[in-house]
Design an enzyme around this catalytic site. Structure first.
Site, mmCIF file in Angstrom:
data_model
loop_
_atom_site.group_PDB
_atom_site.id
_atom_site.type_symbol
_atom_site.label_atom_id
_atom_site.label_comp_id
_atom_site.label_asym_id
_atom_site.label_seq_id
_atom_site.Cartn_x
_atom_site.Cartn_y
_atom_site.Cartn_z
ATOM 1 N N TYR A 21 11.063 0.224 4.972
ATOM 2 C CA TYR A 21 11.023 0.085 3.518
ATOM 3 C C TYR A 21 11.897 1.104 2.786
ATOM 4 C CZ TYR A 21 6.875 -2.795 4.385
ATOM 5 O OH TYR A 21 6.012 -3.766 4.817
ATOM 6 N N HIS A 26 11.305 -1.190 -4.078
ATOM 7 C CA HIS A 26 9.973 -0.661 -4.354
ATOM 8 C C HIS A 26 9.875 0.830 -4.060
ATOM 9 C CE1 HIS A 26 6.650 -2.588 -6.119
ATOM 10 N NE2 HIS A 26 5.934 -2.899 -5.069
#
Length: 199
Positions: A21, A26
């Site tokens: 990620y 995000h």
């Protein structure tokens, strides 16, 4: 209910843990905390007790804590609220850096209190800590359709879009002194200038 925020004593970034990620939209909040630690020569260290990575620094004579929770964005509220209690820092002195799909890449906005704007991480934190904390919104653009948002924020930015977000982060870092001194109007003027790089 606070009418305005206090000088910032804790900056927490929202992001999902794990290498998969690290470059996704995000994780923009993590990018800001990492960049700030690098600028200040601080080393973020894992804390099992706080369930995240933390560092203690000093900016222009003012103490400042940095924090990256190990919990995923949408359920990070309890972890950040616990860090506030541990450091004895009120919500009004907390700044949370996070991605914002309603702002274009390279835009940044500073705001105290208010709603969650559809951001699940801010919504979760508000449920644990109330809504009276500082938010630093880092624009990551919008996919164009609401149905595409979930997948969109979990994808990496293009190199040019990431460069724009990094530029906004660097502009914020130039004004970190304003945050710890409570001079919020100065940084708002800089970030919100429609003729500036983050307009």
């Amino acid at each position: 209910m606070a009418e305005s925020g206090d000088a910032v004593r804790l900056i927490a970034g929202l992001g999902n843990p794990g290498a998969e990620y690290a470059r996704t939209r995000h994780n923009a909040g993590f990018w800001l905390v990492d960049a700030l630690a690098d600028r200040l020569g601080a080393h973020l260290k894992p804390s099992r007790q706080l369930k995240g990575e933390t560092a203690s620094v000093e900016v222009e004579g003012h103490p400042l804590r940095l924090f990256k929770p190990n919990s995923y964005v949408n359920v990070s509220g309890a972890t950040i609220a616990a860090a506030c209690r541990y450091f004895r820092i009120p919500a009004s002195a907390l700044l949370v850096a996070h991605d914002d799909i309603d702002l274009p890449d390279g835009a940044a906005r500073l705001k105290f209190s208010g709603g969650h704007g559809g951001h699940k991480g801010i919504r979760d934190l508000s449920q644990h800590l109330g809504k009276d904390f500082w938010r630093l919104k880092l624009g990551v653009g919008h996919p164009g359709r609401a149905s595409e948002v979930v997948g969109y924020v979990l994808k990496p930015l293009s190199s040019s879009d990431r460069a724009a977000v990094d530029q906004a982060v660097q502009q914020v870092l130039e004004h970190v002194g304003n945050l710890v001194e409570g001079d919020f109007q100065n940084i708002m003027n800089a970030l919100h200038d429609p003729n500036g790089p983050t307009g």
